[in-house]
Design a protein around this motif. Structure first.
Motif, PDB file in Angstrom:
ATOM      1  N   SER A 139      68.914  67.636  43.935  1.00  0.00           N
ATOM      2  CA  SER A 139      67.921  66.574  44.116  1.00  0.00           C
ATOM      3  C   SER A 139      67.761  66.267  45.601  1.00  0.00           C
ATOM      4  O   SER A 139      68.716  66.362  46.365  1.00  0.00           O
ATOM      5  CB  SER A 139      68.379  65.319  43.364  1.00  0.00           C
ATOM      6  OG  SER A 139      67.568  64.233  43.723  1.00  0.00           O
ATOM      7  N   HIS A 144      71.728  61.626  42.977  1.00  0.00           N
ATOM      8  CA  HIS A 144      70.889  62.030  41.844  1.00  0.00           C
ATOM      9  C   HIS A 144      71.258  63.450  41.407  1.00  0.00           C
ATOM     10  O   HIS A 144      71.612  64.289  42.234  1.00  0.00           O
ATOM     11  CB  HIS A 144      69.403  62.012  42.226  1.00  0.00           C
ATOM     12  CG  HIS A 144      68.816  60.640  42.283  1.00  0.00           C
ATOM     13  ND1 HIS A 144      69.305  59.659  43.119  1.00  0.00           N
ATOM     14  CD2 HIS A 144      67.768  60.089  41.606  1.00  0.00           C
ATOM     15  CE1 HIS A 144      68.587  58.552  42.963  1.00  0.00           C
ATOM     16  NE2 HIS A 144      67.643  58.788  42.045  1.00  0.00           N
ATOM     17  N   ARG A 145      71.175  63.690  40.149  1.00  0.00           N
ATOM     18  CA  ARG A 145      71.409  65.041  39.628  1.00  0.00           C
ATOM     19  C   ARG A 145      70.155  65.480  38.861  1.00  0.00           C
ATOM     20  O   ARG A 145      69.572  64.679  38.122  1.00  0.00           O
ATOM     21  CB  ARG A 145      72.610  65.039  38.686  1.00  0.00           C
ATOM     22  CG  ARG A 145      73.016  66.426  38.198  1.00  0.00           C
ATOM     23  CD  ARG A 145      74.408  66.384  37.592  1.00  0.00           C
ATOM     24  NE  ARG A 145      74.424  65.764  36.275  1.00  0.00           N
ATOM     25  CZ  ARG A 145      74.054  66.380  35.143  1.00  0.00           C
ATOM     26  NH1 ARG A 145      73.645  67.632  35.186  1.00  0.00           N
ATOM     27  NH2 ARG A 145      74.109  65.756  33.978  1.00  0.00           N
ATOM     28  N   MET A 146      69.791  66.721  39.062  1.00  0.00           N
ATOM     29  CA  MET A 146      68.601  67.255  38.373  1.00  0.00           C
ATOM     30  C   MET A 146      68.971  68.525  37.620  1.00  0.00           C
ATOM     31  O   MET A 146      69.690  69.372  38.147  1.00  0.00           O
ATOM     32  CB  MET A 146      67.542  67.661  39.402  1.00  0.00           C
ATOM     33  CG  MET A 146      66.482  66.640  39.680  1.00  0.00           C
ATOM     34  SD  MET A 146      65.386  67.298  40.929  1.00  0.00           S
ATOM     35  CE  MET A 146      64.095  67.958  39.912  1.00  0.00           C
ATOM     36  N   THR A 492      62.727  68.728  32.165  1.00  0.00           N
ATOM     37  CA  THR A 492      63.393  68.523  33.461  1.00  0.00           C
ATOM     38  C   THR A 492      63.965  67.119  33.483  1.00  0.00           C
ATOM     39  O   THR A 492      63.242  66.145  33.249  1.00  0.00           O
ATOM     40  CB  THR A 492      62.388  68.719  34.612  1.00  0.00           C
ATOM     41  OG1 THR A 492      61.820  70.014  34.476  1.00  0.00           O
ATOM     42  CG2 THR A 492      63.061  68.591  35.965  1.00  0.00           C
ATOM     43  N   THR A 494      66.340  64.070  35.409  1.00  0.00           N
ATOM     44  CA  THR A 494      66.924  63.568  36.650  1.00  0.00           C
ATOM     45  C   THR A 494      67.772  62.344  36.323  1.00  0.00           C
ATOM     46  O   THR A 494      67.307  61.440  35.615  1.00  0.00           O
ATOM     47  CB  THR A 494      65.825  63.185  37.658  1.00  0.00           C
ATOM     48  OG1 THR A 494      64.911  64.281  37.771  1.00  0.00           O
ATOM     49  CG2 THR A 494      66.397  62.875  39.026  1.00  0.00           C
ATOM     50  N   ASN A 496      70.105  59.285  37.900  1.00  0.00           N
ATOM     51  CA  ASN A 496      70.451  58.514  39.104  1.00  0.00           C
ATOM     52  C   ASN A 496      71.803  57.858  38.849  1.00  0.00           C
ATOM     53  O   ASN A 496      71.935  57.042  37.940  1.00  0.00           O
ATOM     54  CB  ASN A 496      69.346  57.469  39.322  1.00  0.00           C
ATOM     55  CG  ASN A 496      69.663  56.528  40.470  1.00  0.00           C
ATOM     56  OD1 ASN A 496      70.656  56.695  41.178  1.00  0.00           O
ATOM     57  ND2 ASN A 496      68.806  55.522  40.659  1.00  0.00           N
TER      58      ASN A 496
END
Ligand code: NAD
Length: 510
Positions: A139, A144-146, A492, A494, A496
Motif C-alpha cells: 500500500s 495499510h495492507r492490500m 481487492t 485494503t 487499515n
C-alpha cells in the motif's frame, strides 16, 4: 449397445429417458421427445424427453440453492469431490468412451481419449483447489495492507458443442466446481445421451452428500431454453462452445445484460511446411490433424501451406497416405475415420467440394460420399484433399468436415500472411528445422492464433495450457494455466491498522 447404455444407467429400452437433472431427475420434463441418432448407422440410439422453460427454472433453483452450501466448503474440500468424480470416470472410462463413439462417431481410441481428458482435468482441478492464489500489494499508505482474493461467481451456464460431447463440459465444470461455482449444462442436441451418462456418473459422488445441485443438466433446444440461459441475470457467466454464429448471438445477449461470456468458437487452422521441414513428421501431423475425428475438431488442420520447393513431393506422399485411411465403423479396430455427425454436415462438405471445382481447384482424393458396406444409413464422406489457389474464398471459412486445402507459398512471410488472413484465430503450426523460422512464427509478427506450435500439428492440445483462440474464435480460454480466473470474481481488499484515515494520492479532504 444396450449393454453399454444400461451399464451407464441409461435404460432407453422402455421409452424416452428424462433429459433434465435439477438436483434430482425430473421424471416428466415438459419439452419434446427427441431422438439420439447413431451417425454410423443413422438409427436411433435412444429417445430423450427434453426440458422446457419450467424445467430450466428448476435447474436454476437447484443450482442457486446448492451454491449457498457449495461456496461455504473450503476449496480443497471441493477438490476432494472433484477427485472422486475423476475416479468415478476412471471406472466408467471404457463404457463412456464407447458411448461417445456411438453417439458422436469418433473412433474408439478418440472416444476413450476424451474421457481420459476429463480424468486429467479432474486431477488438474484437484491440485488447483489448493492454488487459487491472490496477490498482495504494498500500500502507498502507512499502516495499510492490500491484497486481492478470488470468490466464486455463482451458478454458471455451460453450453457445449457436439464434437467433444463430454470433455468440454469437464474443462468448465471441474474447474468451476473447485472455484465454488455450481452449474447448468445445456449439451448439444446431437449428443444428449453422453451428457446424461456424465450426469449419472457424477451423481454417484455428489448426491449422497446432498450436493446433487452442484452439477445440473438440461437437454433442450437453443430456443427457448438456450436463449433463456443467455438472458438470465442469475447466471453471471455463460461459457459457450460452438460455431462462431452461435457465439455472436451469445456475445450479444450476454453483453446486453453486462454478463460474462467465455466463448470457444470455430477455428480455421493452418499448418505451414517449410523447405527445411522434417517431412515425415509433417506428414503424420497433417494426417492426424486433418482426418482425425473426421475433421470435426475445432483444431482440425484445414489448410496446409506448402513451401513451393517441397510442395509437389509432399502432396504426392500425402495423397498416398490418405489412400491408407480406413473409413468405417468407428467402434471397429483399425478404423481411422468414422462418419460425420448429421446430414447437415454432409451437405456442407458436399457444397464445399462443389465450390472447389467451381473455382478451378482440384480434388486430389476423396470428394465422394460413398458409405462403407452395410452402413449406408450413416452420414459418410471420404477424407478429401483439394489443391486450391490462394484466393479461393472458402479458405476463409470453417467447413466442419475432413476437407483439407493445400496451397503453395513462396516463403515463410507469405505463409504467415496467408495463415493470418482469415477471420478465425484458434490453432496454428509450423514445421521447420530452422531456429530463425520457428522463432519468427512464434513472435508477435508471426501467428495471430491462441495456439502456435512448432513441429507439432494443430490439433490435440494438452489440458495444462490455456486453450482458446483470437478473433472470431471468441477470445475465451479454458482448461489449464490461469483459465480458472474466468470462473471467479476478483476482490481487492485494503485493511487499515492505524488510527488515521489517510487518503490515496495524498488527497487532503477538509
Ligand atoms: P453449434 O454452434 O451448432 O452448437 C453449439 C451449442 O450451442 C449447442 O449446444 C447448441 O444447442 C447451442 N446453441 C446454438 N444456438 C444457441 C442459442 N441461440 N442460445 C443458446 N445456445 C445455442 O456448434 P456445433 O455444430 O455443435 O459444434 C461445432 C462448432 O463448435 C465448430 O464451429 C467448432 O469449431 C466449434 N468448437 C469450438 C471449440 C473451441 O474450443 N474453440 C471446441 C469444440 C467445438
Amino acid at each position: 449397445m444396450q449393454d453399454i447404455l444400461s451399464r451407464l444407467g441409461l435404460d432407453v429400452s422402455k421409452g424416452p429417458v428424462s433429459g433434465v437433472y435439477a438436483g434430482r431427475w425430473i421424471a416428466s420434463p415438459s419439452g419434446e421427445v427427441t431422438d439420439s441418432v447413431n451417425p454410423t448407422t443413422g438409427k436411433v440410439l435412444g429417445r430423450i424427453t427434453a426440458g422446457g422453460r419450467d424445467d430450466y427454472e428448476a435447474c436454476v433453483t437447484a443450482a442457486e440453492e446448492a451454491f449457498l452450501r457449495w461456496r461455504a466448503l473450503p476449496a480443497p474440500k471441493r477438490g476432494e469431490y472433484v477427485r472422486r468424480c475423476g475416479d468415478a470416470l476412471r471406472a466408467k472410462k471404457a463404457d463412456l468412451g464407447a458411448l461417445v463413439t456411438l453417439e458422436m462417431g469418433k473412433i474408439r481410441a478418440e472416444g476413450e481419449g476424451e474421457v481420459q481428458e476429463m480424468i486429467d482435468i479432474a486431477d488438474f482441478a484437484v491440485g488447483l483447489s489448493r492454488q487459487l492464489y491472490g496477490k498482495t500489494m504494498h500500500s502507498e499508505r502507512p499502516g495499510h495492507r492490500m491484497y486481492e482474493q478470488w470468490h466464486p461467481l455463482g451458478p454458471i451456464g455451460i453450453i457445449s458443442a457436439f464434437n467433444f460431447p463430454v470433455a468440454v463440459w469437464s474443462w468448465n465444470a471441474f474447474i468451476a466446481a473447485v472455484c465454488g461455482d455450481t452449474m447448468i449444462w445445456k449439451p448439444s442436441h446431437d449428443t444428449p445421451l453422453c451428457a446424461l451418462a456424465v450426469q449419472r456418473i457424477v451423481n454417484e459422488v455428489m448426491e449422497p452428500d446432498g450436493f446433487g445441485g452442484v452439477f445440473n443438466t438440461i437437454v433442450a433446444p437453443p430456443d427457448p431454453v438456450g436463449e433463456a440461459m443467455l438472458a438470465d441475470k442469475r447466471l453471471p457467466l455463460i461459457s459457450a462452445t460452438g460455431s462462431t454464429r452461435m457465439g455472436r448471438r451469445v456475445g450479444e445477449v450476454v453483453g446486453r445484460r453486462l454478463g460474462r461470456a467465455l466463448l470457444e468458437l470455430g477455428g480455421n487452422n493452418a499448418l505451414l511446411v517449410m523447405d527445411d521441414a522434417d517431412l515425415d513428421l509433417a506428414l503424420s501431423a497433417v494426417l492426424f490433424g486433418a482426418v482425425g475425428t473426421a475433421g470435426q475438431r475445432c483444431t482440425t488442420t484445414r489448410r496446409v501451406l506448402l513451401h513451393h520447393s517441397i510442395a509437389d513431393a509432399f502432396t504426392e506422399r500425402l495423397v498416398k497416405a490418405y489412400a491408407q485411411v480406413r473409413v468405417g465403423d468407428p467402434l471397429a479396430a483399425g478404423t481411422l475415420m468414422g462418419p460425420l455427425i448429421n446430414p447437415r454436415a454432409l451437405a456442407a462438405m458436399n457444397d464445399a467440394v462443389a465450390a472447389v471445382k467451381a473455382h478451378g481447384g482440384k480434388i486430389l482424393c476423396g470428394g465422394t460420399t460413398e458409405a462403407p458396406a452395410g452402413l449406408e444409413g450413416g452420414f459418410w464422406v471420404q477424407p478429401t484433399i483439394a489443391q486450391v489457389p490462394s484466393d479461393f474464398p472458402l479458405l476463409k471459412e470453417e467447413t466442419f468436415a475432413p476437407l483439407l486445402y493445400l496451397v503453395k507459398v513462396d516463403d515463410l512471410d507469405h505463409a504467415i500472411a496467408l495463415q493470418n488472413d482469415v477471420p478465425q484465430g484458434l490453432s496454428s503450426a509450423v514445421f521447420t528445422t530452422r531456429l530463425q523460422s520457428a522463432e519468427r512464427f512464434l513472435s508477435c509478427a508471426g501467428s495471430d492464433c491462441g495456439i502456435a506450435n512448432v513441429n507439432i500439428g494443430t490439433s490435440g492440445a494438452e489440458i495444462g495450457g490455456a486453450f482458446g483462440g483470437e478473433k472470431e474464435t471468441g477470445g475465451g480460454r479454458e482448461a489449464g494455466s490461469d483459465s480458472w480466473k474466468a470462473y471467479m470474481r476478483r476482490q481487492t481488499c485494503t485493511i487499515n491498522f492505524t488510527n488515521d484515515l489517510p487518503l490515496a494520492q495524498g488527497i487532503s479532504f477538509g
